[in-house]
Enzyme design. Structure first.
Site, PDB file in Angstrom:
ATOM      1  CB  CYS A 120      -0.910   0.009   1.221  1.00  0.00           C
ATOM      2  SG  CYS A 120      -2.240   1.221   1.112  1.00  0.00           S
ATOM      3  CB  CYS A 130      -4.283   3.792  -0.185  1.00  0.00           C
ATOM      4  SG  CYS A 130      -4.642   3.779   1.593  1.00  0.00           S
ATOM      5  CE  LYS A 195      -7.548  -1.016   4.987  1.00  0.00           C
ATOM      6  NZ  LYS A 195      -6.169  -0.707   4.597  1.00  0.00           N
ATOM      7  CD  GLU A 233     -14.360  -4.564  -3.374  1.00  0.00           C
ATOM      8  OE1 GLU A 233     -13.479  -5.243  -3.940  1.00  0.00           O
ATOM      9  OE2 GLU A 233     -14.434  -3.336  -3.484  1.00  0.00           O
ATOM     10  CE  LYS A 248      -7.021  -3.226   8.188  1.00  0.00           C
ATOM     11  NZ  LYS A 248      -5.891  -2.656   7.506  1.00  0.00           N
ATOM     12  CB  SER A 274      -4.578  -0.677  15.605  1.00  0.00           C
ATOM     13  OG  SER A 274      -5.404   0.154  14.826  1.00  0.00           O
TER      14      SER A 274
END
Ligand code: PBG
Length: 324
Positions: A120, A130, A195, A233, A248, A274
Site C-alpha cells: 500500500c 493509498c 476492507k 469484492e 478487515k 489496532s
C-alpha cells in the site's frame, strides 16, 4: 417440579468432556504478527495507543522477529515507515526502501520466518492516501501500475507473500500479472478483499504515521453498513487470482467472515485491527477485564466465525498463553 428431558449441561460437566466436544481450537499456527519498521539504528519507539508494540529499526526488528519465531508464531506482516515521504510514495517502490531492506535482513538471518509484506502507499505518501492523487482523489489505474512496481521490489527482497491493502479495483489482477511477468509465479497474494472505512484503525495510523492529510478513505474503503458488497469484492478477488482473502476489521465484521466462508473455498484471513487491540488493552489496564481471557475469547470467536488466519497484535501474548 418440572424436570427437563434434554440436558445440554451433561456435556459441560468437567474439563474432560468440555475439551472432547470443543468445536474450535485456536492455535499459534493461526496467528500472524504485524510489525512496524523505521529507519535508524537502535530505535525502539513505543506506540502509545498499542502497549507492547513498537516502531523498530532493522537491527532491533531482527531481534524481535527472533523472539516471535521462538514463540512459534509462523508469520509476520511488515509495515514500513520511510524517512521521507513524497506525493508518489517513492520509498515504497525502491529496492532500497525501508521494507525491502528489512525483508532482506530478516530472510538473511531467519530464512524460516515467513514474511508477508503489506502492499500500500499510505505510509509512504506525504498526503497519506493509498495511491497517486489526481483531481483530489486516489487515481485507481495509475496506482495499479505503482502496486505492480512495489510488489516486484518486495519479491526481489525475498518476501514470501504480498498483501495488498489499498482497496483499488483490479489490484489483485495487476499484482498477479506483475509478479508472474517477473518470474515470481510462486508468491501468493493475500488480498485485503473486504476492507472497511473503519474507526478501528485509529491507533494504527499513529503507529504507521499514515493518517490522510485531507479527507478520508471512504472513496476506496467500504461502507461499514454493507455486507453484500463485501461478498462482491471477495468474488472479484477470487476471480482475479487471490490465494487468500481477508476481511478487515474482524470483530465488528464476524458476519462478513462467516458469509465469506460460505462463498469461497480459499483460506480466509481476518485482521483483528489496532483499535480492537487497544480497547482490550485499555480496559485491562483499568482492571475492568481479564486481559488473557478476553483476548483469547476474541481470537477464538474470530476463528469460530470462519477465519483460518488471524492477523493480531496479540500474537506474541496469545502464543505464550496458549503454550503456557
Ligand atoms: C493500510 C493499512 C491500514 C491498516 C493496515 N493496512 C490502515 C488504513 O487503512 O488506514 C490498519 C491496521 C490496523 O488498524 O491494525 N496500509
Amino acid at each position: 417440579m418440572f424436570t427437563p428431558y434434554y440436558r445440554p449441561r451433561r456435556l459441560r460437566k468437567n474439563e474432560d468432556i468440555r475439551r472432547m466436544v470443543r468445536e474450535t481450537i485456536l492455535t499459534v499456527n493461526d496467528l500472524i504478527y504485524p510489525m512496524f519498521v523505521v529507519e535508524g539504528k537502535g530505535v525502539k519507539n513505543p506506540i502509545n495507543s498499542m502497549p507492547g508494540n513498537y516502531q523498530l529499526s532493522i537491527d532491533l526488528l531482527i531481534k524481535e522477529v527472533k523472539e516471535v519465531h521462538n514463540l512459534g508464531v509462523p508469520a509476520i506482516i511488515l509495515f514500513g515507515i520511510p524517512k521521507t515521504k513524497d506525493a508518489l510514495g517513492s520509498d515504497a517502490t525502491s529496492d532500497d526502501g525501508i521494507v525491502q531492506r528489512a525483508v532482506k535482513a530478516i530472510k538473511d538471518t531467519m530464512p524460516n520466518m515467513y514474511v508477508i509484506t503489506d502492499v500500500c502507499f499510505c505510509e509512504y505518501t506525504d498526503h497519506g492516501h493509498c495511491g497517486a492523487i489526481k483531481n483530489g482523489t486516489v487515481d485507481n489505474d495509475t496506482t495499479l501500475d505503482m502496486l505492480g512496481q512495489q510488489v516486484i521490489t518486495h519479491a526481489r527482497a525475498g518476501a514470501d507473500m504480498v498483501a495488498p491493502s489499498g482497496m483499488m479495483d483490479g489490484m489483485v489482477a495487476a499484482i498477479r500479472e506483475a509478479l508472474d511477468d517477473n518470474g515470481f509465479i510462486d508468491i501468493p497474494i493475500m488480498s485485503y478483499a473486504a476492507k472497511y472505512a473503519s474507526g478501528f484503525y485509529g491507533p494504527f495510523r499513529e503507529a504507521a504515521e499514515s493518517a490522510p492529510q485531507f479527507g478520508d478513505r471512504r472513496a476506496y474503503q467500504m461502507d461499514p453498513a454493507n455486507a453484500r458488497e463485501a461478498l462482491y469484492e471477495i468474488e472479484l478477488d477470487v476471480d482475479e487470482g487471490a490465494d487468500i482473502i481477508m476481511v478487515k476489521p474482524a470483530l465488528s465484521y464476524l458476519d462478513i467472515i462467516s458469509r465469506a466462508k460460505a462463498i469461497t473455498n480459499l483460506p480466509i484471513a481476518a485482521y483483528n485491527v489496532s483499535g480492537e487491540f487497544s480497547m482490550v488493552k485499555a480496559a485491562a489496564k483499568l482492571d475492568w477485564i481479564d486481559e488473557a481471557k478476553v483476548a483469547l475469547e476474541i481470537l477464538t470467536s474470530i476463528k469460530r466465525a470462519g477465519a483460518d488466519l488471524i492477523l493480531t497484535y496479540y500474537a506474541k501474548d496469545a502464543a505464550k498463553w496458549l503454550n503456557g
